[in-house]
Motif scaffolding. Structure first.
Motif, PDB file in Angstrom:
ATOM      1  N   UNK A  21       0.828  -1.210   0.000  1.00 32.24           N
ATOM      2  CA  UNK A  21       0.000   0.000   0.000  1.00 32.24           C
ATOM      3  C   UNK A  21       0.862   1.260   0.000  1.00 32.24           C
ATOM      4  N   UNK A  22       1.946   1.217   0.751  1.00 33.41           N
ATOM      5  CA  UNK A  22       2.784   2.414   0.871  1.00 33.41           C
ATOM      6  C   UNK A  22       3.414   2.803  -0.459  1.00 33.41           C
ATOM      7  N   UNK A  23       3.575   1.836  -1.369  1.00 35.30           N
ATOM      8  CA  UNK A  23       4.114   2.134  -2.697  1.00 35.30           C
ATOM      9  C   UNK A  23       3.001   2.516  -3.665  1.00 35.30           C
ATOM     10  N   UNK A  24       1.931   1.755  -3.691  1.00 33.86           N
ATOM     11  CA  UNK A  24       0.845   2.034  -4.634  1.00 33.86           C
ATOM     12  C   UNK A  24       0.136   3.351  -4.327  1.00 33.86           C
ATOM     13  N   UNK A  25       0.265   3.840  -3.101  1.00 30.00           N
ATOM     14  CA  UNK A  25      -0.371   5.105  -2.715  1.00 30.00           C
ATOM     15  C   UNK A  25       0.612   6.272  -2.700  1.00 30.00           C
ATOM     16  N   UNK A  26       1.755   6.112  -3.354  1.00 32.23           N
ATOM     17  CA  UNK A  26       2.737   7.179  -3.435  1.00 32.23           C
ATOM     18  C   UNK A  26       2.186   8.403  -4.165  1.00 32.23           C
ATOM     19  N   UNK A  27       2.691   9.571  -3.803  1.00 31.72           N
ATOM     20  CA  UNK A  27       2.294  10.801  -4.500  1.00 31.72           C
ATOM     21  C   UNK A  27       2.805  10.796  -5.937  1.00 31.72           C
ATOM     22  N   UNK A  28       3.843  10.010  -6.204  1.00 29.65           N
ATOM     23  CA  UNK A  28       4.395   9.846  -7.552  1.00 29.65           C
ATOM     24  C   UNK A  28       3.784   8.586  -8.147  1.00 29.65           C
ATOM     25  N   UNK A  29       3.058   8.722  -9.268  1.00 32.29           N
ATOM     26  CA  UNK A  29       2.260   7.623  -9.790  1.00 32.29           C
ATOM     27  C   UNK A  29       2.919   6.808 -10.893  1.00 32.29           C
ATOM     28  N   UNK A  30       3.914   7.371 -11.579  1.00 34.60           N
ATOM     29  CA  UNK A  30       4.507   6.684 -12.719  1.00 34.60           C
ATOM     30  C   UNK A  30       5.508   5.628 -12.225  1.00 34.60           C
ATOM     31  N   UNK A  53      -4.172  -3.765  -9.145  1.00 38.36           N
ATOM     32  CA  UNK A  53      -3.544  -2.551  -9.661  1.00 38.36           C
ATOM     33  C   UNK A  53      -2.622  -2.956 -10.805  1.00 38.36           C
ATOM     34  N   UNK A  54      -2.830  -2.408 -11.994  1.00 37.67           N
ATOM     35  CA  UNK A  54      -2.013  -2.809 -13.146  1.00 37.67           C
ATOM     36  C   UNK A  54      -0.533  -2.498 -12.988  1.00 37.67           C
ATOM     37  N   UNK A  55      -0.185  -1.673 -12.015  1.00 38.00           N
ATOM     38  CA  UNK A  55       1.227  -1.337 -11.798  1.00 38.00           C
ATOM     39  C   UNK A  55       1.950  -2.405 -10.998  1.00 38.00           C
ATOM     40  N   UNK A  56       1.210  -3.349 -10.425  1.00 37.48           N
ATOM     41  CA  UNK A  56       1.813  -4.416  -9.613  1.00 37.48           C
ATOM     42  C   UNK A  56       2.121  -5.618 -10.496  1.00 37.48           C
ATOM     43  N   UNK A  57       3.388  -6.004 -10.521  1.00 34.36           N
ATOM     44  CA  UNK A  57       3.852  -7.168 -11.282  1.00 34.36           C
ATOM     45  C   UNK A  57       4.248  -8.248 -10.277  1.00 34.36           C
ATOM     46  N   UNK A  58       3.546  -9.363 -10.295  1.00 36.62           N
ATOM     47  CA  UNK A  58       3.790 -10.427  -9.322  1.00 36.62           C
ATOM     48  C   UNK A  58       4.526 -11.597  -9.964  1.00 36.62           C
TER      49      UNK A  58
END
Length: 251
Positions: A21-30, A53-58
């Motif tokens: 959560x602390x990464x996906x909710x960063x003020x920097x989105x890219x 979240x499409x930014x998460x690669x598992x």
């Protein structure tokens, strides 16, 4: 500019949700968050799978250890910058934005920030100058691994040494300094370090010290001044005074 965040998790069910959560909710989105489930046998994977979240690669696979996991994540990272996040810690909301700006302003290759464990800030302000040198680090590693942020190309061309199961970060920092890369540290507190009885630093303290000394020797530095756990009071005091002198003349 895209930032790739590397997170390797092994049996981290008590902490992994907050870390992600602390990464996906960063003020920097890219950004992209590359999460490697390193053979966890608890509920870590099920918690990771809750995130949509499409930014998460598992990457889910058998256990290979932290060093191999980090190199695997580096190989698939697509960002211009790489950022670390440990599974049992969390980053403050403005961490990536602040570190990217700091790296740009200082012209650094890698930057670090201050971490906090609920009681203490690490490193303490008197333990490290803003410009990091090998002469400062040979007394011991005061940098929190999870706080590193740097140019992706450097990580891709200078991977973690897989002979270092523990302390792989310390070996890499000494090697990069030897190669002439510019590393800086900011007093901005942007990272929370969770200390607990099952953390790597607690469970493998003696092995970490052995590998730290090996890292110093491997990279051509003198381990005489490394502050060892078994050093007596006089020896420790002398080394700390010498380090402060070095910090003073390098200021």
């Amino acid at each position: 500019m895209k930032v790739s965040v590397l997170l390797s998790a092994y049996n981290a069910e008590d902490f992994i949700e907050k870390a992600i959560k602390s990464i996906l909710e960063q003020s920097y989105n890219n950004l992209e968050l590359i999460v490697i489930n390193d053979g966890s046998t608890d509920g870590t994977l099920s918690i990771i799978n809750k995130f949509n979240d499409p930014r998460l690669v598992l990457i889910n696979r058998e256990n290979k250890g932290l060093t191999k996991s980090l190199n695997e994540a580096i190989d698939i990272a697509t960002g211009e910058y790489i950022c670390r996040q440990d599974a049992d810690d969390y980053s403050y909301k403005n961490r990536i934005e602040t570190q990217l700006e700091f790296l740009t302003v200082t012209g650094s290759d890698l930057v670090f920030c201050q971490a906090y464990d609920g009681l203490n800030a690490m490193p303490k302000r008197h333990m490290l100058n803003k410009k990091i040198t090998a002469r400062q680090l040979i007394f011991g590693n005061v940098l929190t691994h999870g706080t590193v942020f740097g140019k992706a190309l450097i990580f891709k061309e200078n991977r973690y040494d897989e002979d270092w199961k523990f302390g792989q970060d310390y070996e890499l920092w000494l090697r990069l300094l030897k190669l002439g890369f510019c590393m800086n540290w900011s007093e901005d507190e942007l990272y929370f370090l969770k200390k607990h009885e099952n953390s790597i630093s607690v469970l493998n303290a003696s092995k970490q010290e052995e590998l730290a000394i090996n890292a110093i020797r491997k990279n051509g530095y003198n381990d005489l001044f490394f502050i060892r756990k078994h050093d007596g009071l006089v020896s420790t005091f002398f080394k700390k005074i010498l380090k402060r002198f070095i910090l003073f003349i390098e200021t």
